[in-house]
Scaffold this motif. Structure first.
Motif, PDB file in Angstrom:
ATOM      1  N   ARG A   5       0.801  -1.221   0.000  1.00 31.03           N
ATOM      2  CA  ARG A   5       0.000   0.000   0.000  1.00 31.03           C
ATOM      3  C   ARG A   5       0.834   1.272   0.000  1.00 31.03           C
ATOM      4  O   ARG A   5       0.283   2.359  -0.055  1.00 31.03           O
ATOM      5  CB  ARG A   5      -0.902   0.024   1.236  1.00 31.03           C
ATOM      6  N   ILE A   6       2.132   1.169   0.036  1.00 34.14           N
ATOM      7  CA  ILE A   6       2.966   2.365   0.171  1.00 34.14           C
ATOM      8  C   ILE A   6       2.823   3.298  -1.037  1.00 34.14           C
ATOM      9  O   ILE A   6       2.761   4.515  -0.883  1.00 34.14           O
ATOM     10  CB  ILE A   6       4.438   1.991   0.410  1.00 34.14           C
ATOM     11  N   PHE A   7       2.699   2.736  -2.238  1.00 34.79           N
ATOM     12  CA  PHE A   7       2.561   3.590  -3.411  1.00 34.79           C
ATOM     13  C   PHE A   7       1.185   4.220  -3.495  1.00 34.79           C
ATOM     14  O   PHE A   7       1.031   5.308  -4.039  1.00 34.79           O
ATOM     15  CB  PHE A   7       2.888   2.802  -4.678  1.00 34.79           C
ATOM     16  N   ASP A   8       0.174   3.561  -2.959  1.00 39.90           N
ATOM     17  CA  ASP A   8      -1.161   4.157  -2.906  1.00 39.90           C
ATOM     18  C   ASP A   8      -1.161   5.392  -2.014  1.00 39.90           C
ATOM     19  O   ASP A   8      -1.746   6.416  -2.351  1.00 39.90           O
ATOM     20  CB  ASP A   8      -2.181   3.148  -2.388  1.00 39.90           C
ATOM     21  N   GLU A   9      -0.488   5.300  -0.886  1.00 39.52           N
ATOM     22  CA  GLU A   9      -0.429   6.435   0.028  1.00 39.52           C
ATOM     23  C   GLU A   9       0.395   7.578  -0.558  1.00 39.52           C
ATOM     24  O   GLU A   9       0.066   8.745  -0.385  1.00 39.52           O
ATOM     25  CB  GLU A   9       0.136   5.992   1.369  1.00 39.52           C
ATOM     26  N   LEU A  10       1.469   7.253  -1.269  1.00 42.30           N
ATOM     27  CA  LEU A  10       2.279   8.291  -1.899  1.00 42.30           C
ATOM     28  C   LEU A  10       1.506   9.002  -3.002  1.00 42.30           C
ATOM     29  O   LEU A  10       1.588  10.225  -3.135  1.00 42.30           O
ATOM     30  CB  LEU A  10       3.561   7.684  -2.484  1.00 42.30           C
TER      31      LEU A  10
END
Length: 54
Positions: A5-10
């Motif tokens: 999910r890190i790229f979704d948050e970025l």
């Protein structure tokens, strides 16, 4: 997992927030009032200087 999910948050952090018409109108109004107040202060300063000069 956390890493998936890190790229979704970025991508959510990078996206510009939506603006409505009130923000645009208030920004224009604040800019106009600031310029008006500056012009008025300059005009009063010049008038006072000319009055003191004679």
């Amino acid at each position: 997992m956390k890493h998936e999910r890190i790229f979704d948050e970025l991508s959510k952090a990078i996206v510009r927030p939506a603006r409505d018409w009130r923000h645009t109108v208030s920004a224009i109004a604040v800019d106009f009032v600031g310029k008006l107040a500056t012009g008025l202060a300059i005009g009063i300063g010049i008038a006072a200087g000319r009055a003191l000069a004679g």
